[in-house]
Design an enzyme around this catalytic site. Sequence first.
Site, PDB file in Angstrom:
ATOM      1  N   ASP A  82       1.018  -0.975  -0.171  1.00 36.23           N
ATOM      2  CA  ASP A  82       0.007   0.070  -0.055  1.00 36.23           C
ATOM      3  C   ASP A  82       0.759   1.380   0.046  1.00 36.23           C
ATOM      4  O   ASP A  82       2.038   1.193   0.610  1.00 36.23           O
ATOM      5  CB  ASP A  82      -0.846  -0.221   1.030  1.00 36.23           C
ATOM      6  N   ASP A  84       0.682   5.342   1.061  1.00 40.94           N
ATOM      7  CA  ASP A  84      -0.006   6.582   1.728  1.00 40.94           C
ATOM      8  C   ASP A  84       0.741   7.819   1.184  1.00 40.94           C
ATOM      9  O   ASP A  84       1.979   7.869   1.168  1.00 40.94           O
ATOM     10  CB  ASP A  84       0.102   6.417   3.109  1.00 40.94           C
ATOM     11  N   ASP A 182       4.342   6.829  14.743  1.00 37.08           N
ATOM     12  CA  ASP A 182       5.020   5.915  15.840  1.00 37.08           C
ATOM     13  C   ASP A 182       6.482   5.465  15.870  1.00 37.08           C
ATOM     14  O   ASP A 182       6.928   5.918  16.922  1.00 37.08           O
ATOM     15  CB  ASP A 182       3.976   4.708  15.859  1.00 37.08           C
TER      16      ASP A 182
END
Length: 540
Positions: A82, A84, A182
């Site tokens: 994926d 982003d 994170d």
Amino acid sequence: MIKKFIDKLFGKTDSPEAAAKRVKKSPFGKRHDIEVKDHGINPKLVDERAMDVVHVLKQAGFQAYIVGGAVRDLLVGLRPKDFDVATDATPEQVKSLFRRAFIIGRRFRIVHVIYGRGREHEVIEVSTFRAHMDNALAEQVGGNERTSKSELAGMKHAVHSSGRVLRDNVWGPMEEDAARRDFTINAMYYDPETEIVVDYHNGIGDAKKKIVRMIGNPALRYREDPVRIIRAVRFGAKLNALGFKFEEKTSAPLKEMCGLLADVPQSRLFDEMLKLLQTGHSLASIAQLKELGMGTGIYPLLDVVVEMADDPFLKLALQDTDRRVGEGKPVAPSFLLSCVLWSDVRQGWDRRLKRNEPAMPALQDAIDEAFNARIGDVSGRGKLGIDMREIWTMQPRFEKRVGNAPYSLLDQPRFRAGFDFLRLRGQIGEIDPALGEWWEKFSTAYDDERHDMIEAIRESQLKKPHAPRVRVKRVDAEAATPDNANPAFDAQAFPVAEGEALPAKKRRRRRKPVGGAGAVEGSGEASQPAPQNPSPASDS
């Protein structure tokens, strides 16, 4: 004098330059622009649609970068699953630039830009740079996302009393956005046009050292969003094959802080569980959970997966899922979850069959029992549950290979999933593997070949010895019933014992009504002509 001596001993001075060096380190890190000769990302691994999103945003005057796990994977030479994109454009501004774009989410609003249609569609997730906010200054909410939905509707930054962030929709500069992410290896930004990687927290260095490290205080970051606990397990499992290890400070609080997940909405935990099992590293993720002492307590259905991970059928299903993801093939959560719960369904089905319950109703009851025990109200009654039911209820239908039954089954929308399930059952010896081989050949054969295959099955069944048919003896209605008895209950069947002589079959003949007044007594059927003006009661 003593202080000056100690300062001199440790190299401290009162010069402005020395004072500047002693300034507290910024929580936002320091920007480093890494060129292609230092990061080595292959631009051919970058998705064209992600590049298009970046290009459109930059053409409109905004900053835009590929961000997160995609950059991490590119750095280690993997093709990301994926992509982003992060930008300084607001969700509304992003949506206005693309024909098929949708704003989603409440806790953190993002935009899904859609390319293609059907199963071939691709989603590029676009997020806006977030500001670094002090949670102590945020609005406090006593309930969670569900119980305080109306209260949270007008808030941009809100936290639960435990410290968990419930709303995070305050936009800010790129360096603050990096601090809000994170792990250091997930906080890098890649510009596919200039091929520059922007790094604020030494993510490049940690990637080279193969370290998974949390930005900031790990315990505080897990408290802000407990789902990071599951994400840590997933990243650790995915990167473990490449030699990555957790920094001690990052992994130490994981087990003791698992209790925080109890306050996370079940739907979000369900989605995270699927990510854990469907990113191509399900077996590694289960091993990571066991290694960290987190095999139970995250989510009930995940507990089942960990508990049964050594079951031959489920282990084969997990291996098959990992293989498909590795080959770039789609995987359906309904198929994997139907494999997870099959042991429960099969056991419940077997118990009911032993009680001589009809096969299909017994299977339906076993499915309901498994759903109630394992899934509850999360997705078990929606589209996912419907697909799982279809996969399970197809299994006895695969046994029927004569007449029109095979053609009817082949036309089912979920046939392929049901067949793959059957194939796995054959591989572990739960059924005859020849059944799966027959269906595989039948599904790809021409019409005349299919006809021949069905005929061959029919002939082979005719040649098999059959158990003798149990004939029934019906009590003669004329001899056994009182005048006011209900004929529907008088004709009861009794099995004839083996060796007993069967009564001669009587030919039933139609008798003419006597005088045309009514039915002949004991014949079991009305033979009078219909009245000219029937009343409602005469329908019988």
